[in-house]
Design a protein around this motif. Structure first.
Motif, mmCIF file in Angstrom:
data_model
loop_
_atom_site.group_PDB
_atom_site.id
_atom_site.type_symbol
_atom_site.label_atom_id
_atom_site.label_comp_id
_atom_site.label_asym_id
_atom_site.label_seq_id
_atom_site.Cartn_x
_atom_site.Cartn_y
_atom_site.Cartn_z
ATOM 1 N N LEU A 74 7.764 -2.453 26.643
ATOM 2 C CA LEU A 74 6.349 -2.488 26.286
ATOM 3 C C LEU A 74 6.007 -1.362 25.311
ATOM 4 O O LEU A 74 5.305 -1.580 24.317
ATOM 5 N N ASN A 75 6.521 -0.157 25.564
ATOM 6 C CA ASN A 75 6.319 0.968 24.634
ATOM 7 C C ASN A 75 6.844 0.606 23.246
ATOM 8 O O ASN A 75 6.190 0.854 22.239
ATOM 9 N N PHE A 76 8.041 0.044 23.199
ATOM 10 C CA PHE A 76 8.650 -0.327 21.917
ATOM 11 C C PHE A 76 7.812 -1.368 21.190
ATOM 12 O O PHE A 76 7.559 -1.250 19.991
ATOM 13 N N LEU A 77 7.390 -2.404 21.897
ATOM 14 C CA LEU A 77 6.623 -3.472 21.260
ATOM 15 C C LEU A 77 5.300 -2.967 20.702
ATOM 16 O O LEU A 77 4.903 -3.338 19.588
ATOM 17 N N ILE A 78 4.625 -2.104 21.443
ATOM 18 C CA ILE A 78 3.359 -1.558 20.962
ATOM 19 C C ILE A 78 3.603 -0.685 19.735
ATOM 20 O O ILE A 78 2.905 -0.798 18.731
ATOM 21 N N PHE A 84 3.999 -1.966 12.147
ATOM 22 C CA PHE A 84 3.870 -3.160 11.312
ATOM 23 C C PHE A 84 2.487 -3.227 10.668
ATOM 24 O O PHE A 84 2.352 -3.483 9.466
ATOM 25 N N ILE A 85 1.448 -2.976 11.458
ATOM 26 C CA ILE A 85 0.071 -3.008 10.947
ATOM 27 C C ILE A 85 -0.120 -1.928 9.890
ATOM 28 O O ILE A 85 -0.734 -2.174 8.842
ATOM 29 N N VAL A 87 2.201 -0.480 7.941
ATOM 30 C CA VAL A 87 2.960 -0.831 6.731
ATOM 31 C C VAL A 87 2.258 -1.950 5.971
ATOM 32 O O VAL A 87 2.161 -1.914 4.737
ATOM 33 N N LYS A 88 1.733 -2.922 6.699
ATOM 34 C CA LYS A 88 1.021 -4.024 6.049
ATOM 35 C C LYS A 88 -0.222 -3.510 5.321
ATOM 36 O O LYS A 88 -0.502 -3.920 4.193
ATOM 37 N N ALA A 89 -0.955 -2.587 5.936
ATOM 38 C CA ALA A 89 -2.148 -2.016 5.308
ATOM 39 C C ALA A 89 -1.776 -1.205 4.073
ATOM 40 O O ALA A 89 -2.449 -1.285 3.038
ATOM 41 N N ILE A 90 -0.711 -0.434 4.152
ATOM 42 C CA ILE A 90 -0.273 0.370 3.006
ATOM 43 C C ILE A 90 0.171 -0.541 1.865
ATOM 44 O O ILE A 90 -0.119 -0.270 0.698
ATOM 45 N N ASN A 91 0.866 -1.616 2.181
ATOM 46 C CA ASN A 91 1.296 -2.561 1.138
ATOM 47 C C ASN A 91 0.103 -3.217 0.451
ATOM 48 O O ASN A 91 0.164 -3.525 -0.740
ATOM 49 N N LYS A 92 -0.987 -3.438 1.174
ATOM 50 C CA LYS A 92 -2.185 -4.005 0.554
ATOM 51 C C LYS A 92 -2.877 -2.978 -0.332
ATOM 52 O O LYS A 92 -3.403 -3.313 -1.382
ATOM 53 N N LEU A 93 -2.887 -1.719 0.114
ATOM 54 C CA LEU A 93 -3.535 -0.669 -0.669
ATOM 55 C C LEU A 93 -2.761 -0.339 -1.939
ATOM 56 O O LEU A 93 -3.350 -0.054 -2.980
ATOM 57 N N PHE A 94 -1.454 -0.325 -1.828
ATOM 58 C CA PHE A 94 -0.595 0.029 -2.951
ATOM 59 C C PHE A 94 0.383 -1.106 -3.233
ATOM 60 O O PHE A 94 1.544 -1.032 -2.838
ATOM 61 N N PRO A 95 -0.080 -2.160 -3.918
ATOM 62 C CA PRO A 95 0.831 -3.282 -4.179
ATOM 63 C C PRO A 95 1.965 -2.857 -5.101
ATOM 64 O O PRO A 95 1.801 -1.981 -5.957
ATOM 65 N N LYS A 96 3.125 -3.454 -4.893
ATOM 66 C CA LYS A 96 4.287 -3.152 -5.718
ATOM 67 C C LYS A 96 4.057 -3.693 -7.122
ATOM 68 O O LYS A 96 3.484 -4.760 -7.303
ATOM 69 N N LYS A 97 4.534 -2.944 -8.094
ATOM 70 C CA LYS A 97 4.430 -3.393 -9.470
ATOM 71 C C LYS A 97 5.437 -4.510 -9.690
ATOM 72 O O LYS A 97 6.541 -4.476 -9.160
ATOM 73 N N ALA A 98 5.033 -5.494 -10.475
ATOM 74 C CA ALA A 98 5.929 -6.618 -10.747
ATOM 75 C C ALA A 98 7.144 -6.123 -11.525
ATOM 76 O O ALA A 98 7.018 -5.356 -12.476
#
Length: 126
Positions: A74-78, A84-85, A87-98
């Motif tokens: 349970l600790n690991f999953l949380i 994950f959340i 990293v997903k937020a950071i990827n939205k804020l700083f999209p990779k350059k094509a």
């Protein structure tokens, strides 16, 4: 050797890694506290033994603490979900350059092609 060690330690990668490990340890403590102090008592309301970590079964004198294992899972999953959340937020804020589709210039190959072309011209002019 000391100079090389100093350069190694002061590299951005090593400092970033050190900061990540320290923040990760603090984050793990927060998640463990969340599970032990909030989620386990909630599970204890539905389980007869109380807290999740106290759940075990005895077989031939050996005690299998499956509750402690479930607690760690349970600790690991949380932790994994929150990372994950983040990293997903950071990827939205700083999209990779094509990535550019232009091939990388190979000077040696270009030189060889020029030599080939010059040799062809010389052969044709004879």
């Amino acid at each position: 050797m000391i100079k090389e060690f100093k350069e190694f330690i002061l590299r951005g990668n090593v400092l970033d890694l050190a900061v990540g490990v320290i923040i990760g340890a603090a984050f793990t403590a927060i998640v463990s506290s969340l599970v032990n102090n909030l989620i386990n008592p909630l599970i204890g309301l539905f389980v007869q033994d109380g807290a999740l970590t106290q759940m075990s079964v005895k077989v031939a004198g050996a005690t299998f603490a499956y509750g402690a294992f479930l607690n760690d899972v349970l600790n690991f999953l949380i932790t994994a979900f929150i990372v994950f959340i983040i990293v997903k937020a950071i990827n939205k804020l700083f999209p990779k350059k094509a990535a550019e589709d232009t091939p990388v210039a190979n000077e040696e190959l270009d030189t060889l092609r020029e030599i080939r072309d010059l040799l062809r011209e010389k052969e044709l002019s004879k």
